[in-house]
Motif scaffolding. Structure first.
Motif, PDB file in Angstrom:
ATOM      1  N   ALA A 474       0.828  -1.208   0.000  1.00 19.86           N
ATOM      2  CA  ALA A 474       0.000   0.000   0.000  1.00 19.86           C
ATOM      3  C   ALA A 474       0.862   1.259   0.000  1.00 19.86           C
ATOM      4  O   ALA A 474       0.530   2.259  -0.650  1.00 19.86           O
ATOM      5  N   ILE A 475       1.987   1.232   0.717  1.00 20.51           N
ATOM      6  CA  ILE A 475       2.906   2.372   0.710  1.00 20.51           C
ATOM      7  C   ILE A 475       3.601   2.460  -0.642  1.00 20.51           C
ATOM      8  O   ILE A 475       3.794   3.552  -1.185  1.00 20.51           O
ATOM      9  N   GLY A 476       3.968   1.336  -1.202  1.00 19.60           N
ATOM     10  CA  GLY A 476       4.735   1.303  -2.443  1.00 19.60           C
ATOM     11  C   GLY A 476       3.884   1.440  -3.688  1.00 19.60           C
ATOM     12  O   GLY A 476       3.984   0.622  -4.611  1.00 19.60           O
ATOM     13  N   GLY A 477       3.047   2.440  -3.747  1.00 16.79           N
ATOM     14  CA  GLY A 477       2.264   2.701  -4.938  1.00 16.79           C
ATOM     15  C   GLY A 477       0.822   2.278  -4.862  1.00 16.79           C
ATOM     16  O   GLY A 477       0.015   2.616  -5.723  1.00 16.79           O
ATOM     17  N   GLY A 478       0.475   1.491  -3.851  1.00 17.92           N
ATOM     18  CA  GLY A 478      -0.903   1.059  -3.696  1.00 17.92           C
ATOM     19  C   GLY A 478      -1.192  -0.232  -4.435  1.00 17.92           C
ATOM     20  O   GLY A 478      -0.359  -0.743  -5.192  1.00 17.92           O
ATOM     21  N   PHE A 479      -2.395  -0.790  -4.199  1.00 13.71           N
ATOM     22  CA  PHE A 479      -2.733  -2.058  -4.832  1.00 13.71           C
ATOM     23  C   PHE A 479      -4.231  -2.166  -5.069  1.00 13.71           C
ATOM     24  O   PHE A 479      -5.046  -1.557  -4.374  1.00 13.71           O
ATOM     25  N   ASP A 480      -4.562  -2.960  -6.087  1.00 12.55           N
ATOM     26  CA  ASP A 480      -5.925  -3.391  -6.324  1.00 12.55           C
ATOM     27  C   ASP A 480      -6.115  -4.713  -5.592  1.00 12.55           C
ATOM     28  O   ASP A 480      -5.310  -5.639  -5.751  1.00 12.55           O
ATOM     29  N   ALA A 481      -7.143  -4.829  -4.786  1.00 13.21           N
ATOM     30  CA  ALA A 481      -7.302  -5.994  -3.912  1.00 13.21           C
ATOM     31  C   ALA A 481      -7.382  -7.289  -4.698  1.00 13.21           C
ATOM     32  O   ALA A 481      -6.758  -8.294  -4.321  1.00 13.21           O
ATOM     33  N   ARG A 482      -8.115  -7.300  -5.786  1.00 15.73           N
ATOM     34  CA  ARG A 482      -8.271  -8.536  -6.547  1.00 15.73           C
ATOM     35  C   ARG A 482      -6.943  -8.958  -7.173  1.00 15.73           C
ATOM     36  O   ARG A 482      -6.556 -10.118  -7.128  1.00 15.73           O
ATOM     37  N   GLU A 483      -6.208  -7.996  -7.737  1.00 13.85           N
ATOM     38  CA  GLU A 483      -4.923  -8.314  -8.349  1.00 13.85           C
ATOM     39  C   GLU A 483      -3.926  -8.810  -7.302  1.00 13.85           C
ATOM     40  O   GLU A 483      -3.169  -9.765  -7.544  1.00 13.85           O
ATOM     41  N   LEU A 484      -3.915  -8.170  -6.139  1.00 11.94           N
ATOM     42  CA  LEU A 484      -2.950  -8.567  -5.116  1.00 11.94           C
ATOM     43  C   LEU A 484      -3.254  -9.961  -4.582  1.00 11.94           C
ATOM     44  O   LEU A 484      -2.341 -10.744  -4.309  1.00 11.94           O
ATOM     45  N   PHE A 485      -4.521 -10.286  -4.421  1.00 14.73           N
ATOM     46  CA  PHE A 485      -4.874 -11.644  -3.988  1.00 14.73           C
ATOM     47  C   PHE A 485      -4.354 -12.673  -4.989  1.00 14.73           C
ATOM     48  O   PHE A 485      -3.740 -13.676  -4.600  1.00 14.73           O
ATOM     49  N   ASP A 486      -4.564 -12.434  -6.270  1.00 13.31           N
ATOM     50  CA  ASP A 486      -4.072 -13.364  -7.296  1.00 13.31           C
ATOM     51  C   ASP A 486      -2.559 -13.474  -7.256  1.00 13.31           C
ATOM     52  O   ASP A 486      -1.988 -14.548  -7.484  1.00 13.31           O
ATOM     53  N   GLU A 487      -1.894 -12.378  -6.960  1.00 13.95           N
ATOM     54  CA  GLU A 487      -0.433 -12.373  -6.873  1.00 13.95           C
ATOM     55  C   GLU A 487       0.050 -13.189  -5.676  1.00 13.95           C
ATOM     56  O   GLU A 487       0.977 -14.003  -5.788  1.00 13.95           O
ATOM     57  N   ILE A 488      -0.571 -12.992  -4.533  1.00 17.05           N
ATOM     58  CA  ILE A 488      -0.113 -13.642  -3.301  1.00 17.05           C
ATOM     59  C   ILE A 488      -0.324 -15.153  -3.350  1.00 17.05           C
ATOM     60  O   ILE A 488       0.517 -15.920  -2.878  1.00 17.05           O
ATOM     61  N   VAL A 489      -1.455 -15.602  -3.914  1.00 10.37           N
ATOM     62  CA  VAL A 489      -1.724 -17.047  -3.926  1.00 10.37           C
ATOM     63  C   VAL A 489      -0.792 -17.788  -4.884  1.00 10.37           C
ATOM     64  O   VAL A 489      -0.792 -19.025  -4.914  1.00 10.37           O
ATOM     65  N   HIS A 490       0.013 -17.070  -5.641  1.00 14.12           N
ATOM     66  CA  HIS A 490       1.011 -17.732  -6.483  1.00 14.12           C
ATOM     67  C   HIS A 490       2.294 -18.030  -5.719  1.00 14.12           C
ATOM     68  O   HIS A 490       3.203 -18.659  -6.273  1.00 14.12           O
ATOM     69  N   THR A 491       2.388 -17.586  -4.469  1.00 10.48           N
ATOM     70  CA  THR A 491       3.516 -18.005  -3.635  1.00 10.48           C
ATOM     71  C   THR A 491       3.203 -19.365  -3.021  1.00 10.48           C
ATOM     72  O   THR A 491       2.034 -19.728  -2.856  1.00 10.48           O
ATOM     73  N   TYR A 492       4.247 -20.092  -2.664  1.00 10.50           N
ATOM     74  CA  TYR A 492       4.032 -21.412  -2.065  1.00 10.50           C
ATOM     75  C   TYR A 492       3.422 -21.271  -0.675  1.00 10.50           C
ATOM     76  O   TYR A 492       2.522 -22.028  -0.301  1.00 10.50           O
ATOM     77  N   ALA A 493       3.881 -20.306   0.093  1.00  7.89           N
ATOM     78  CA  ALA A 493       3.401 -20.157   1.473  1.00  7.89           C
ATOM     79  C   ALA A 493       1.908 -19.874   1.532  1.00  7.89           C
ATOM     80  O   ALA A 493       1.224 -20.294   2.475  1.00  7.89           O
ATOM     81  N   TYR A 494       1.373 -19.161   0.546  1.00  8.35           N
ATOM     82  CA  TYR A 494      -0.042 -18.750   0.577  1.00  8.35           C
ATOM     83  C   TYR A 494      -0.841 -19.403  -0.553  1.00  8.35           C
ATOM     84  O   TYR A 494      -1.887 -18.887  -0.945  1.00  8.35           O
ATOM     85  N   ARG A 495      -0.384 -20.532  -1.034  1.00  6.36           N
ATOM     86  CA  ARG A 495      -1.088 -21.201  -2.132  1.00  6.36           C
ATOM     87  C   ARG A 495      -2.486 -21.644  -1.720  1.00  6.36           C
ATOM     88  O   ARG A 495      -3.364 -21.801  -2.569  1.00  6.36           O
ATOM     89  N   HIS A 496      -2.705 -21.866  -0.411  1.00  2.46           N
ATOM     90  CA  HIS A 496      -4.012 -22.287   0.079  1.00  2.46           C
ATOM     91  C   HIS A 496      -4.768 -21.137   0.759  1.00  2.46           C
ATOM     92  O   HIS A 496      -5.759 -21.380   1.456  1.00  2.46           O
ATOM     93  N   LEU A 497      -4.318 -19.914   0.566  1.00  2.00           N
ATOM     94  CA  LEU A 497      -5.001 -18.767   1.159  1.00  2.00           C
ATOM     95  C   LEU A 497      -6.388 -18.626   0.533  1.00  2.00           C
ATOM     96  O   LEU A 497      -6.545 -18.617  -0.689  1.00  2.00           O
ATOM     97  N   THR A 498      -7.403 -18.531   1.369  1.00  2.00           N
ATOM     98  CA  THR A 498      -8.775 -18.378   0.861  1.00  2.00           C
ATOM     99  C   THR A 498      -9.105 -16.902   0.698  1.00  2.00           C
ATOM    100  O   THR A 498      -8.462 -16.022   1.293  1.00  2.00           O
ATOM    101  N   GLN A 499     -10.121 -16.640  -0.087  1.00  4.75           N
ATOM    102  CA  GLN A 499     -10.571 -15.261  -0.278  1.00  4.75           C
ATOM    103  C   GLN A 499     -11.038 -14.677   1.054  1.00  4.75           C
ATOM    104  O   GLN A 499     -10.790 -13.498   1.349  1.00  4.75           O
ATOM    105  N   ALA A 500     -11.697 -15.489   1.872  1.00  7.16           N
ATOM    106  CA  ALA A 500     -12.179 -15.005   3.165  1.00  7.16           C
ATOM    107  C   ALA A 500     -11.017 -14.609   4.072  1.00  7.16           C
ATOM    108  O   ALA A 500     -11.089 -13.600   4.794  1.00  7.16           O
TER     109      ALA A 500
END
Length: 884
Positions: A474-500
């Protein structure tokens, strides 16, 4: 920086301290006042600066003709000048980098991994000189290392080799030690290659122009990936890589590792967000690694922890005499201080040639030691894991490991500090601190020969790191929530992160969750009219930047001379036990405490030579499963009368007595001893599962036994087994037959057997700091551990009472099970114990395996002097019984 009050001390340069893991937050300690320097002192300081600060690097080489030679020709000449030939694995990496692939390179320490990826990058991305004159190479390579010392060493290596190859690249260094002027210079124009740490890379991501700054990065190299894989710093690295690959889908990522047992998994974690082709490259033939042991002249049949340690000083000193430069590794900082002083007492003539190195010492002290190692000015350095990683000290000929290495990978990593060049053998000598470590030494050598290296796991969905990352982005230019969720779930640590779960984290940083909505300071992000989430206030952004990171050190105080000069940092809990006038030993010096003020322990040199030895928390490492299994295999041979290793022959009288009075543990055989004494009823069990697992196993069995017949137990444990002591007798035979060792219901029982709320509260302190609920420091000030614990404890109680769905609470409970108690290893141990043949014996006296457990329990109750007297009486009685 300032010079120390005592410039003639063996360790003299001042600076600023760090932790063993080298957290990368900006320095906040108050700067000591400047004191006059002699010409000699200034010359030493200038030399140190020249060695540890990036050198000016030309925008292009002065000799265009040399620069325009084909890079392959220049590279061949570079290797030939050193009498080397490139290994095939290096050529394989060069080809893969040229093809646009990502991958994991696994090769032994000193085999040339750095040159494999660096020269591959230069070959793939170097432009011609005329173009470089007009348009200098932009930031193209990010090199991530886990430690600042390693970052500085890597930057020097990359910088010098690029200059020697006439490549028009600049190399920069950005860590918590980087000066503000250098940061400003980089802010104006980034170098072609930047060596940094996970924390500093995250700080770059908080820049409003982060995307533009990193827009032309083509390659990210993660050095010593095995050191990051298993902790939250690795998770932080995964999130940073996901951000970079989101901006540059063609980004190449390479990991470097020397000691890993699960390479495929490590590559999968690192490269999860990468879209480029993936390869795995294995190094050349395994490096020759010599493992031997200094065997004591006499070995008691009843060992007790640590008593052999300093008895070996003379033998170690004699071995050190024959080497030009050696490293003496210890497992704890307290042991490091003790051995430094003991070796200096044994060889007073080594004053100025022997030094200390551990993470609590001042930064410039560590830099001075590293420089002394590089140029061969030091003969011996006593150190901890602060020198484990790939800093290149070519003069080092021998490595000594004081006590058990606790793990095969750790032993190999430390051994690799010697012979740190292709083709040179590495040698490590194990120095047992008690008799049973002789068995471990023999087991470690065999495990190294068979390359039985430990695997590493990775944290699963740590929500505190996720919350921190949301504010960072958010400090580094900001983010779109939907795009950031798609980005994060591509990491191994958060591959099972749910939308909730993501929505909960976003709501937590946006409005403070269910309980903090009334507090504006916890409204850390806000949605703009364009739908992007940004940080609404500059003060919130500054506070976040000042607390970025996932390392939460134990509370420390600065240690500084009244006359000026900072020595390092020491744990708050240790200083709290001292009063003004007390003497303690730190950094190889005897210091008198004057006062504690402003989070600083002000001291002066003491006239007495000895003082209390600092104790650091979290310093005991458990025995790894691989080394424990190898040790059991050695004991199985002894159980069948096979003593084919020198260490085993030395400890044979002890093992024979253990077998005579009870039995020897071995794979598939669980030994349990029942003993009655004046203290009460003793239950000894030897699962060989490591100290951490034995804490949980002991509490678990005591709780299960006491469910039907209440009783109070005292528990003692070490890496081999544990003791339960109770005043009343239990029918252990019946308990064993009724499922005492069953793994069923483990999680419920283990939490019920321990004060899980207290453990969760302790874990929550770290989670609260990482997630930004409490702040460890602001510029110019620092909170004490007690303040942090009080602040995090308040949040913990509020969430427990009013926000039970808070995911940070669930994370605390999960981390208690997985990290504090290591429930996975407890389950594995229980399953193995339950399937083993139980040998239940009833010795009349404490056996050699039981004796150190008894001493360990007594050590918590009586003073050192009384303990020594009592142990001597017990030993005399046991030896008398053994001779009958």
């Amino acid at each position: 920086m300032t010079e120390p009050a005592d410039p003639d001390a063996p360790l003299s340069p001042p600076g600023s301290a760090g932790a063993d893991a080298d957290a990368d937050r900006p320095r906040r300690a108050p700067r000591p006042r400047r004191i006059p320097r002699s010409r000699a002192q200034q010359a030493r300081l200038d030399a140190r600066k020249a060695a540890f600060e990036p050198l000016p690097f030309p925008a292009y080489p002065p000799d265009d003709a040399a620069a325009q030679r084909p890079f392959a020709d220049k590279l061949d000449a570079w290797f030939a000048a050193r009498g080397w030939q490139p290994f095939e694995f290096q050529r394989e990496v060069w080809r893969a980098l040229g093809d646009g692939s990502s991958g994991l390179l696994h090769a032994s320490t000193g085999a040339g991994k750095t040159w494999a990826v660096w020269f591959g990058a230069l070959a793939a991305f170097t432009r011609d000189v005329p173009a470089a004159r007009k348009h200098p190479q932009p930031l193209t390579v990010l090199w991530i290392t886990p430690m600042r010392a390693l970052a500085a060493d890597t930057a020097r290596a990359l910088q010098s080799s690029a200059a020697e190859l006439a490549v028009p690249w600049s190399v920069g260094l950005r860590t918590g030690d980087t000066s503000s002027s250098e940061r400003e210079r980089q802010n104006r124009r980034m170098p072609s290659a930047l060596v940094t740490t996970p924390e500093s890379l995250t700080l770059i991501l908080t820049r409003a122009d982060a995307r533009d700054v990193l827009a032309q990065v083509r390659l990210v190299i993660v050095d010593e990936w095995h050191e990051l894989l298993g902790n939250k710093r690795g998770t932080q690295t995964q999130l940073a890589l996901a951000r970079l690959t989101h901006w540059r889908p063609a980004l190449q990522v390479w990991g470097l590792s020397a000691t890993l047992g699960n390479l495929e998994f490590a590559a999968q974690v690192l490269l999860a967000p990468v879209t480029t082709p993936r390869v795995s490259v294995h190094g050349a033939l395994p490096k020759t690694l010599i493992v031997d042991t200094i065997i004591p002249d006499t070995i008691e049949r009843f060992p007790w922890g640590g008593h052999l340690g300093t008895r070996q000083v003379d033998a170690v000193a004699r071995a050190l005499d024959g080497a030009r430069t050696s490293l003496v590794f210890t497992n704890t900082r307290s042991q490091c201080e003790l051995w430094y002083q003991a070796l200096l007492d044994a060889r007073p003539e080594w004053a100025g040639l022997i030094a200390l190195h551990h993470g609590s010492l001042d930064q410039s002290v560590r830099e001075w030691v590293e420089l002394g190692l590089k140029n061969g000015a030091l003969k011996v350095v006593v150190c901890t894991s602060s020198l484990d990683l790939g800093v290149d000290f070519l003069p080092v000929e021998r490595i000594f490991q004081i006590g058990s290495p606790k793990g095969v990978a750790r032993l190999m990593q430390r051994a690799g500090r010697s012979g740190h060049a292709p083709g040179l053998p590495s040698r490590v000598t194990i120095v047992p601190t008690h008799a049973l470590e002789l068995v471990e030494a023999a087991a470690a050598r065999e495990a190294v020969e068979q390359r039985q290296i430990e695997s590493r796991d990775t944290p699963e969905k740590p929500f505190d790191v996720l919350v921190q990352h949301l504010v960072t982005v958010a400090i580094g230019g900001g983010f779109d929530a939907r795009e950031l969720f798609d980005e994060i779930v591509h990491t191994y640590a958060y591959r099972h992160l749910t939308q909730a779960e993501f929505d909960w984290a976003l709501g937590f940083v946006e409005g403070g969750g269910a309980t903090l909505r009334a507090y504006p300071d916890y409204h850390r992000v806000a949605r703009d009219h364009d739908g992007f989430y940004r940080v609404p206030r500059n003060d919130l952004a500054r506070r976040h930047r000042n607390n970025i990171g996932t390392i939460v050190a134990n509370g420390t105080l600065n240690v500084a001379y009244l006359s000026g000069g900072r020595i390092g940092a020491i744990e708050e809990s240790f200083i709290a036990r001292l009063k003004p006038g007390d003497v303690f030993t730190f950094g190889g010096r005897a210091l008198e405490l004057i006062r504690v003020q402003d989070m600083t322990a002000w001291v002066r040199r003491a006239s007495s030579a000895r003082g209390a030895m600092p104790q650091w928390a979290g310093s005991r490492m458990p025995l790894s499963s691989e080394l424990a299994d190898a040790t059991l295999t050695m004991l199985a041979r002894a159980a069948h009368g096979i003593y084919d290793e020198p260490e085993m022959r030395a400890v044979q009288p002890l093992l024979e007595l253990q077998r005579k009075w009870s039995a020897l543990p071995e794979p598939g055989v669980l030994v349990i001893e029942l003993l009655k004494s004046r203290e009460g009823q003793h239950f000894f069990c030897y699962p060989f599962a490591g100290r951490t697992a034995h804490i949980g196993l002991g509490a678990l069995l005591a709780w299960r036994v006491a469910r039907d017949s209440p009783g109070t137990f005292s528990i003692s444990m070490n890496d081999y087994g544990f003791e339960l002591l109770c005043s009343q007798a239990f029918d252990w035979d019946a308990q064993l037959h009724s499922g005492l060792l069953s793994p069923e219901g483990l999680e419920h029982d283990i939490l019920a057997s321990l004060n899980s709320s207290e453990l969760s509260l302790r874990r929550f302190r770290e989670i609260a700091r990482v997630s930004g609920l409490v702040f460890q420091a602001h510029p110019g000030q620092q909170k004490s551990a007690r303040q942090l614990q009080a602040s995090s404890g308040l949040f913990y109680e509020i969430f427990r009472q009013h926000d039970r769905g808070n995911l940070l609470l669930g994370q605390a409970d999960t981390e208690v099970l997985l990290q504090e108690l290591d429930v996975r290893r407890i389950r594995m141990a229980l399953e193995r114990m339950n399937a083993s043949r139980v040998v239940l014996t009833r010795p009349k006296k404490p056996t050699p395996f039981a004796f150190p457990l008894i001493v360990g329990r007594l050590r918590e109750k009586v003073s050192t002097e009384k303990l020594a007297d009592r142990v001597e009486r017990m030993l005399a009685e046991l030896e008398k019984a053994a001779q009958r």
